[in-house]
Design an enzyme around this catalytic site. Structure first.
Site, mmCIF file in Angstrom:
data_model
loop_
_atom_site.group_PDB
_atom_site.id
_atom_site.type_symbol
_atom_site.label_atom_id
_atom_site.label_comp_id
_atom_site.label_asym_id
_atom_site.label_seq_id
_atom_site.Cartn_x
_atom_site.Cartn_y
_atom_site.Cartn_z
ATOM 1 N N ARG A 147 0.855 -1.205 0.000
ATOM 2 C CA ARG A 147 0.000 0.000 0.000
ATOM 3 C C ARG A 147 0.885 1.247 0.000
ATOM 4 N NH1 ARG A 147 -3.787 -1.805 4.922
ATOM 5 N NH2 ARG A 147 -1.791 -2.732 5.514
ATOM 6 N N TYR A 186 0.841 -20.553 10.082
ATOM 7 C CA TYR A 186 1.384 -19.320 10.662
ATOM 8 C C TYR A 186 2.447 -19.641 11.721
ATOM 9 C CZ TYR A 186 1.818 -14.895 13.105
ATOM 10 O OH TYR A 186 2.336 -13.760 13.686
HETATM 11 N N1 LIG Z 1 -0.098 -8.076 15.946
HETATM 12 C C1 LIG Z 1 0.163 -9.231 16.554
HETATM 13 O O1 LIG Z 1 -0.595 -9.702 17.425
HETATM 14 C C2 LIG Z 1 1.440 -9.960 16.214
HETATM 15 C C3 LIG Z 1 1.945 -10.889 17.153
HETATM 16 C C4 LIG Z 1 3.127 -11.561 16.848
HETATM 17 C C5 LIG Z 1 3.784 -11.305 15.661
HETATM 18 N N2 LIG Z 1 3.264 -10.397 14.769
HETATM 19 C C6 LIG Z 1 3.987 -10.180 13.516
HETATM 20 O O2 LIG Z 1 4.294 -8.813 13.396
HETATM 21 C C7 LIG Z 1 4.531 -8.500 12.025
HETATM 22 C C8 LIG Z 1 3.819 -7.204 11.683
HETATM 23 O O3 LIG Z 1 2.427 -7.411 11.748
HETATM 24 P P1 LIG Z 1 1.442 -6.345 12.423
HETATM 25 O O4 LIG Z 1 0.977 -6.930 13.698
HETATM 26 O O5 LIG Z 1 2.048 -5.005 12.431
HETATM 27 O O6 LIG Z 1 0.209 -6.464 11.401
HETATM 28 P P2 LIG Z 1 -0.355 -5.442 10.309
HETATM 29 O O7 LIG Z 1 -0.763 -4.173 10.961
HETATM 30 O O8 LIG Z 1 -1.393 -6.227 9.574
HETATM 31 O O9 LIG Z 1 0.888 -5.162 9.354
HETATM 32 C C9 LIG Z 1 1.358 -6.118 8.449
HETATM 33 C C10 LIG Z 1 2.287 -5.452 7.459
HETATM 34 O O10 LIG Z 1 2.795 -6.461 6.566
HETATM 35 C C11 LIG Z 1 2.677 -5.982 5.238
HETATM 36 N N3 LIG Z 1 2.475 -7.078 4.296
HETATM 37 C C12 LIG Z 1 1.572 -8.092 4.360
HETATM 38 N N4 LIG Z 1 1.630 -8.838 3.249
HETATM 39 C C13 LIG Z 1 2.570 -8.277 2.452
HETATM 40 C C14 LIG Z 1 3.075 -8.569 1.150
HETATM 41 N N5 LIG Z 1 2.565 -9.586 0.423
HETATM 42 N N6 LIG Z 1 4.057 -7.802 0.640
HETATM 43 C C15 LIG Z 1 4.542 -6.756 1.355
HETATM 44 N N7 LIG Z 1 4.107 -6.420 2.575
HETATM 45 C C16 LIG Z 1 3.124 -7.166 3.114
HETATM 46 C C17 LIG Z 1 1.444 -5.073 5.258
HETATM 47 O O11 LIG Z 1 1.549 -4.098 4.212
HETATM 48 P P3 LIG Z 1 0.621 -4.031 2.888
HETATM 49 O O12 LIG Z 1 -0.688 -4.700 3.218
HETATM 50 O O13 LIG Z 1 0.520 -2.566 2.621
HETATM 51 O O14 LIG Z 1 1.431 -4.752 1.856
HETATM 52 C C18 LIG Z 1 1.583 -4.398 6.625
HETATM 53 O O15 LIG Z 1 2.404 -3.258 6.511
HETATM 54 C C19 LIG Z 1 4.043 -9.716 11.224
HETATM 55 O O16 LIG Z 1 5.156 -10.469 10.790
HETATM 56 C C20 LIG Z 1 3.220 -10.496 12.245
HETATM 57 O O17 LIG Z 1 3.206 -11.880 11.954
HETATM 58 C C21 LIG Z 1 2.120 -9.719 15.030
#
Ligand SMILES: NC(=O)c1ccc[n+]([C@@H]2O[C@H](COP(=O)([O-])OP(=O)(O)OC[C@H]3O[C@@H](n4cnc5c(N)ncnc54)[C@H](OP(=O)(O)O)[C@@H]3O)[C@@H](O)[C@H]2O)c1
Length: 262
Positions: free
Chosen positions: A40, A155
């Protein structure tokens, strides 16, 4: 160890929301040059406009879909063209449901973004870091990395891959001046919950549902120290420790109902 010098540029994947946006803000606040990666690009452009005056340094937007070889190669090419880097390998998403019934393409993409891209981008960034004896990689795993999770099987497996890969590489990097750390957050208030279909479950966790800001703050402190792994929050740390001590069959059975679709 000390914080990575601000002369080292930072590249953050998944900077368009949540933890990635938080890392971008924090690194801009320190004055690093930034490359922001996600699909995005409208969001990235807005964030870049906001961060340039804050960092006083260049903030570049690099649109890439990490599901695709073209997208991954574009980012890897940027990393291997120069260095050192502070790479935050953060982009990722979750899927929920019975493994045999999951959308095959979506789960293929999950492996490509959460695991394959993390390995490819880290591999691209490290030679420049090692040449300069500076910089490093912060890979975002999860507390899901510590055990199999029925109904989020793919996941959790991708995050176990990231944790093991990072720990092994960090050990190889000892004494090189380059660091690698796996960040293992528990439930965090970002867009992740809605994307993965676990928002209702997370919302019931009250104070356990951490803010992105506090996860990023804790992660950066650990990265500055040169830690190899960071689990933010005492309750998440207790959870990870108890999972390590409990028999695996018990862990599997306890977790079975947790993310089962109702
Ligand atoms: N939130 C939680 O509870 C949690 C817990 C443990 C670990 N994590 C990890 O933290 C990391 C960040 O996630 P978040 O929690 O910040 O979630 P989020 O708000 O959904 O952010 C996810 C990010 O990943 C990007 N992304 C997804 N698919 C992509 C693709 N095909 N190409 C490029 N970019 C992509 C999205 O950008 P676009 O959609 O703009 O591409 C977005 O910027 C992830 O690896 C997640 O597994 C999260």
């Amino acid at each position: 160890m000390h914080p990575v010098p601000i002369s080292v540029p930072a590249l953050v994947t998944g900077a368009s929301s949540g933890l990635g946006e938080g890392f971008a803000r924090r690194l801009a606040g320190r004055g690093h040059e930034l490359v922001l990666v996600a699909r995005r690009t409208d969001r990235l452009e807005r964030l870049a406009d906001e961060l340039r005056p804050l960092s006083g340094a260049a903030v570049e937007v690099l649109g890439a879909d990490l599901e695709t070889a073209a997208g991954r190669n574009r980012v890897a090419g940027r990393l291997s063209a120069g260095g050192p880097w502070l790479l935050v390998n953060n982009a990722g998403f979750g899927t929920r449901g019975r493994f045999a019934e999951q959308d095959v393409k979506r789960e293929d993409a999950e492996v490509l973004v959460n695991a394959f891209a993390v390995r490819q981008l880290m591999r691209a960034a490290l030679p420049g870091c090692l040449g300069a004896r500076a910089g490093g990689v912060l890979n975002v795993a999860s507390t899901a990395a510590f055990q199999p999770i029925p109904h989020m099987a793919t996941y959790a497996a991708t995050k176990a891959f990231v944790l093991h890969l990072t720990e092994a590489v960090a050990t190889e990097l000892r004494g090189s001046g380059v660091r690698a750390m796996a960040l293992c957050p528990g439930p965090t208030r970002t867009e992740f919950g809605n994307v993965a279909g676990v928002e209702e479950d997370f919302a019931q966790m009250g104070p356990l549902y951490m803010s992105a800001e506090s996860v990023v703050r804790t992660a950066m402190r650990a990265f500055d120290r040169g830690d190899v792994m960071c689990v933010p929050g005492v309750v998440n740390q207790a959870g990870v420790t108890s999972v390590r001590l409990a028999p695996r069959f018990a862990v599997r059975r306890i977790l079975d109902p947790v993310f089962r679709k109702r």
